[in-house]
Scaffold this motif. Structure first.
Motif, PDB file in Angstrom:
ATOM      1  N   GLU A 148       0.841  -1.197   0.000  1.00 52.14           N
ATOM      2  CA  GLU A 148       0.000   0.000   0.000  1.00 52.14           C
ATOM      3  C   GLU A 148       0.883   1.258   0.000  1.00 52.14           C
ATOM      4  N   SER A 149       2.114   1.119   0.510  1.00 56.44           N
ATOM      5  CA  SER A 149       3.041   2.261   0.491  1.00 56.44           C
ATOM      6  C   SER A 149       3.650   2.443  -0.893  1.00 56.44           C
ATOM      7  N   ASN A 150       4.087   1.366  -1.521  1.00 54.93           N
ATOM      8  CA  ASN A 150       4.889   1.502  -2.745  1.00 54.93           C
ATOM      9  C   ASN A 150       4.285   0.853  -3.979  1.00 54.93           C
ATOM     10  N   GLY A 151       3.040   0.444  -3.915  1.00 55.79           N
ATOM     11  CA  GLY A 151       2.354  -0.090  -5.098  1.00 55.79           C
ATOM     12  C   GLY A 151       1.829   1.046  -5.954  1.00 55.79           C
ATOM     13  N   LYS A 152       2.760   1.855  -6.459  1.00 58.76           N
ATOM     14  CA  LYS A 152       2.401   3.077  -7.192  1.00 58.76           C
ATOM     15  C   LYS A 152       3.276   3.205  -8.435  1.00 58.76           C
ATOM     16  N   SER A 153       2.780   4.015  -9.388  1.00 59.87           N
ATOM     17  CA  SER A 153       3.545   4.171 -10.638  1.00 59.87           C
ATOM     18  C   SER A 153       3.702   5.632 -11.040  1.00 59.87           C
ATOM     19  N   VAL A 154       3.147   6.542 -10.222  1.00 59.01           N
ATOM     20  CA  VAL A 154       3.257   7.970 -10.512  1.00 59.01           C
ATOM     21  C   VAL A 154       3.787   8.667  -9.264  1.00 59.01           C
ATOM     22  N   GLY A 155       4.769   9.558  -9.486  1.00 59.36           N
ATOM     23  CA  GLY A 155       5.415  10.206  -8.344  1.00 59.36           C
ATOM     24  C   GLY A 155       4.686  11.450  -7.886  1.00 59.36           C
ATOM     25  N   PRO A 156       5.209  12.088  -6.813  1.00 58.32           N
ATOM     26  CA  PRO A 156       4.535  13.241  -6.197  1.00 58.32           C
ATOM     27  C   PRO A 156       4.357  14.429  -7.143  1.00 58.32           C
ATOM     28  N   GLU A 157       5.240  14.508  -8.188  1.00 63.28           N
ATOM     29  CA  GLU A 157       5.106  15.636  -9.129  1.00 63.28           C
ATOM     30  C   GLU A 157       4.242  15.250 -10.328  1.00 63.28           C
ATOM     31  N   GLY A 158       3.655  14.041 -10.295  1.00 62.48           N
ATOM     32  CA  GLY A 158       2.806  13.617 -11.415  1.00 62.48           C
ATOM     33  C   GLY A 158       3.573  12.927 -12.522  1.00 62.48           C
ATOM     34  N   ALA A 159       4.881  12.691 -12.309  1.00 60.43           N
ATOM     35  CA  ALA A 159       5.676  12.018 -13.353  1.00 60.43           C
ATOM     36  C   ALA A 159       5.588  10.506 -13.162  1.00 60.43           C
ATOM     37  N   ASP A 160       5.607   9.761 -14.267  1.00 57.89           N
ATOM     38  CA  ASP A 160       5.655   8.297 -14.148  1.00 57.89           C
ATOM     39  C   ASP A 160       6.935   7.896 -13.433  1.00 57.89           C
TER      40      ASP A 160
END
Ligand code: F6P
Length: 509
Positions: free
Chosen positions: A328-340
């Protein structure tokens, strides 16, 4: 610069035998806060480790650690710091202790519940980060539970879950503890509502309120829900994420069920790991080295999952707990600035209890077509029955060795010369399965606290390497919204938009 270097180093490393890499390892062991890790059976060389450490300084991993412990905004999308570490600071520390106070108050409440002896049963109602941590803790220390107190858990919205949690309990002797940081989670509100009715039908609403304890960061919602009756409430700090909240008042049930001294030892162990992570140079920093290894295995070697094999009955729930913490912490594909995210991010985390898993998925681990890094966690302890401890330890060591070194066709034939060739070939273990060995002598509350704190810091630092925010969870919202939209379709009042969903509803109605 170092990403290209790492990519070229990744090209042929898998052609090297893990046995040789392990023999050539120059810094296989890193230790801190009572835990040791041996990563020599990973696809690492001194050159790769140097490139990973160079990358760590290039992205300023040390600075990320400092930002966390300086209570800076490490959760930009919610504009918050992440203060789970502050809940376990020693009481005398000088940091403004608003967040720490929430845990101190919960410990005091637990102490008074124990002293009062007013309840023979506690039902903990919560889900996700409001459930996994306390449930892991209760399972880990089940042999230390306070006498005469029956501790139950309920998380699922499936009504059977609460039925079973309440089964055989008497409302007059039962305390219902509702944990919800948002006080907006459907499953928890549903179960809390049913549990409250169960209390009120036996005790009346005023008396029932004495059997309710609510823990939340959203006191306003809790007050509305209480609808005029006064029940005890405890605070959860808004800047402590749900999956980082085992240290908080969310654990008041286990503070009560296992005694406040045990929980204080748990906090102290975590504080010891915080000190290690805060002060150890990156090369000797357990959390940083494990995060760099996650980065290497996932983003450069392309391993899509990691198996946590807990060779310890006390840790059998750890893989389930870590699934929420890490995925749930790192199951992501887009960063805080909206970049992939530039590279692959968090792998699937799965696993289970050793040696039990050897009678299930270890066949897959040894001879399947997928290679998966494993993480052995061993805390043999000093149980009176040495034979069992010895067997558990031997199995853990043996599994790691066979997964890495395999068993060649020549070895099979040398040991079983009469085997027909087609059988001998089926007995070959390809090997080349990497693993890290984490160990401590005994899984005390201190060592469990240190271990969970280690995984929290490792998760955050891996998120920094993957250039994502480890502290928000926008991905869980859409499913909840859609479930609400589909309810009228289930009762036939509306038609579901999606044709497949519509067809399945037809099949199950
Ligand atoms: O899964 C989404 C989530 O918000 C988790 O992050 C959290 O631990 C869980 O639901 C429960 O949330 P709450 O404590 O607000 O009920």
């Amino acid at each position: 610069m170092t990403i290209e270097t790492l990519q070229s180093l990744a090209k042929d490393i898998r052609t090297h035998a893990l046995q040789d890499l392990a023999a050539a390892s120059t810094d296989p062991v890193v230790q801190g806060a009572g835990w040791k890790t041996d990563s020599s059976r990973q696809y690492l060389t001194p050159e790769i480790n140097s490139a990973l450490l160079a990358h760590a300084s290039e992205v300023d991993l040390k600075g990320a650690i400092d930002r966390l412990f300086n209570a800076e905004i490490v959760n930009p999308s919610e504009n918050r710091p992440a203060l789970h570490w502050a809940l376990r600071l020693p009481p005398q520390s000088d940091l403004t202790q608003s967040e720490h106070v929430t845990t101190v108050k919960a410990l005091a409440k637990a102490e008074s519940l124990i002293q009062s002896g007013a309840f023979s049963a506690i039902v903990h109602i919560g889900i996700g980060g409001s459930d996994f941590g306390p449930r892991l803790y209760a399972d880990a220390f089940a042999d230390h539970q306070v006498e005469g107190l029956d501790l139950r858990f309920c998380a699922n919205v499936d009504p059977l879950d609460l039925d079973l949690a309440l089964r055989g309990l008497s409302p007059s002797e039962t305390l219902i503890i509702g944990i919800s940081k948002s006080f907006g989670t459907e499953e928890t509100l549903y179960n809390l509502g049913r549990a409250r009715t169960w209390l009120e039908s036996a005790l009346g609403s005023e008396k029932a309120a004495e059997h309710l304890l609510l823990v939340t960061a959203n006191l306003d919602r809790a007050t509305v829900w209480l609808n005029g009756v006064s029940a005890t409430t405890l605070d959860m700090h808004i800047s402590v994420g749900g999956r980082y909240s085992i240290w908080s008042a969310a654990s008041v049930a286990v503070m009560t069920g296992f005694g406040v001294d045990t929980f204080k030892a748990f906090l102290a162990g975590a504080a010891e790991m915080d000190l290690h992570v805060k002060s150890a140079p990156i090369a000797e920093n357990l959390a940083a080295r494990l995060a760099l290894l996650d980065y290497w295995n996932t983003s450069f070697l392309g391993f899509g999952s990691r198996a946590v094999l807990a060779y310890s009955r006390r840790l059998r729930m750890l893989p389930t707990y870590l699934q929420q913490l890490e995925m749930e912490s790192n199951g992501k594909s887009v960063g805080p600035e909206g970049a992939d995210a530039p590279l692959a991010t968090a792998p699937l985390l799965w696993g289970g209890e050793g040696s039990v898993g050897q009678h299930s998925y270890h066949q897959w681990l040894h001879q399947g077509t997928h290679v998966v890094p494993a993480e052995f966690i061993l805390s043999p302890g000093s149980h009176s029955d040495a034979e069992g401890v010895e067997a558990l330890t031997a199995h853990a060591l043996a599994q790691a060795e066979v997964m890495a070194n395999g068993r060649s066709l020549d070895e099979v034939k040398a040991e079983e010369p009469d085997l027909p060739d087609h059988i001998a070939r089926q007995k070959v273990h390809p090997g080349g399965r990497p693993s890290t060995f984490l160990s401590t002598h005994e899984l005390t509350p201190e060592r469990l606290g240190a271990l969970i704190a280690l995984y929290e810091h490792r998760t955050y630092l891996a998120g920094v390497l993957w250039e994502i925010n480890s502290f928000d969870q926008w991905g869980v919202e859409r499913g909840k919204t859609m479930a609400t939209r589909l309810k009228p379709a289930l009762s036939g009042k509306e038609k579901a938009d999606d044709p497949t969903t519509r067809r399945i509803i037809g099949q199950i109605r």
